[in-house]
Write a protein that holds these residues in place. Structure first.
Motif, PDB file in Angstrom:
ATOM      1  N   ARG A 150      -5.925  45.754   9.849  1.00 18.38           N
ATOM      2  CA  ARG A 150      -4.470  45.866   9.667  1.00 18.38           C
ATOM      3  C   ARG A 150      -3.801  44.492   9.672  1.00 18.38           C
ATOM      4  NH1 ARG A 150      -5.755  50.170  13.596  1.00 18.38           N
ATOM      5  NH2 ARG A 150      -5.900  52.101  12.380  1.00 18.38           N
ATOM      6  N   VAL A 195       6.322  46.990   6.675  1.00 18.11           N
ATOM      7  CA  VAL A 195       5.792  47.989   7.594  1.00 18.11           C
ATOM      8  C   VAL A 195       6.958  48.811   8.113  1.00 18.11           C
ATOM      9  CG1 VAL A 195       4.590  48.405   9.774  1.00 18.11           C
ATOM     10  CG2 VAL A 195       3.787  46.600   8.232  1.00 18.11           C
ATOM     11  N   LYS A 245       4.626  51.496  13.069  1.00 21.76           N
ATOM     12  CA  LYS A 245       3.265  51.500  13.604  1.00 21.76           C
ATOM     13  C   LYS A 245       3.251  52.501  14.739  1.00 21.76           C
ATOM     14  CE  LYS A 245      -0.701  48.783  14.853  1.00 21.76           C
ATOM     15  NZ  LYS A 245      -1.331  47.446  14.915  1.00 21.76           N
TER      16      LYS A 245
END
Length: 264
Positions: free
Chosen positions: A214, A229, A232
């Motif tokens: 990642r 992103v 998460k």
């Protein structure tokens, strides 16, 4: 222009096979879901339920997965053709592609080849890294041969394909090679590419390996402003769609609001 909007379930012919496709229809932003390497379309149920009926949800089973037919070709290029076949059959224009794992990598490459035909990508725990070379291939083959007796049961649960252990391994080996070479693809994508990342490891990975993978996204995020992103989450790679579907749905919702078609 999107020309078919009524709900539909059926088989879409492509090459020597036929794919099981479900299309909810409706006037909302089309979302096309791309499965994990051996998964079927059932894994998207929670995400679809979270998003609701304001979107047009299109799911399908890849070759020898779910209700789709077997084929002589399980390559990545065949999967690219399958995306084209599903979009053409359902008359879909500028979808958001929502891809998990293998489906995420597939989405990057399809969008790279068709930049004017995609509204955006939501990638669920896929990243541009993989086991490569002879050592990587042998490790993958050993893993799938150890698991070979589980495949018939796993296939009925939507977790494996109706393939031999070597065919499963071939799919995974090719995926690892393509994913590891995909940094340039991600860096040049012009559509929005939003990631929902898991944490921890997955079946067959060694401790810390997935988190290292990642981290390969970090320089991509710095170089391409279209890539971000979105979240998460605590789930691992295998459980992310089951345990963190709200985060995936939220990424789709926000991307559609910013870049997609207005949702009714």
């Amino acid at each position: 222009m999107t020309i078919k909007q009524s709900a539909w379930t059926g088989m879409v012919p492509v090459d020597d096979t036929a794919l099981a496709v479900t299309d909810t229809g409706g006037p909302g932003q089309p979302l096309v879901y791309l499965n994990g390497a051996y998964a079927d379309q059932s894994h998207w149920r929670r995400v679809i339920a979270d998003l609701g009926s304001g979107y047009r949800h299109i799911t399908y089973d890849e070759r020898a997965r779910g209700r789709s037919k077997r084929s002589a070709d399980y390559s990545f290029e065949a999967c690219i053709r399958d995306v084209d076949a599903v979009l053409a059959a359902r008359g879909v224009d500028r979808p958001i592609l929502v891809g998990w794992s293998y489906g995420g990598v597939l989405g990057w490459h399809w969008a790279d080849r068709n930049p004017d035909r995609v509204a955006g990508l939501v990638t669920v725990d896929a990243f541009p890294v993989g086991l490569t070379g002879e050592a990587g291939a042998e490790r993958i083959r050993k893993l799938f041969r150890r698991m070979r007796l589980l495949f018939p049961i796993a296939a009925r649960l939507g977790l494996a394909a109706r393939m031999s252990a070597d065919q499963h391994a071939d799919v995974n080996i090719e995926l690892n090679e393509i994913a590891a070479a995909s940094v340039p693809v991600l860096e040049r994508l012009t559509c929005p590419v939003w990631f929902v990342l898991a944490t921890g490891d997955s079946l067959g990975s060694e401790e810390g390996e997935m988190e290292q993978g990642r981290a390969v996204l970090d320089p991509v995020l710095a170089r391409n402003p279209n890539v971000k992103v979105s979240a998460k989450v605590a789930s691992n790679h295998s459980k992310i769609l089951r345990n963190d579907s709200p985060a995936v749905a939220q990424a789709v919702r926000e991307l559609a609001a910013a870049h997609g078609r207005t949702v009714g």
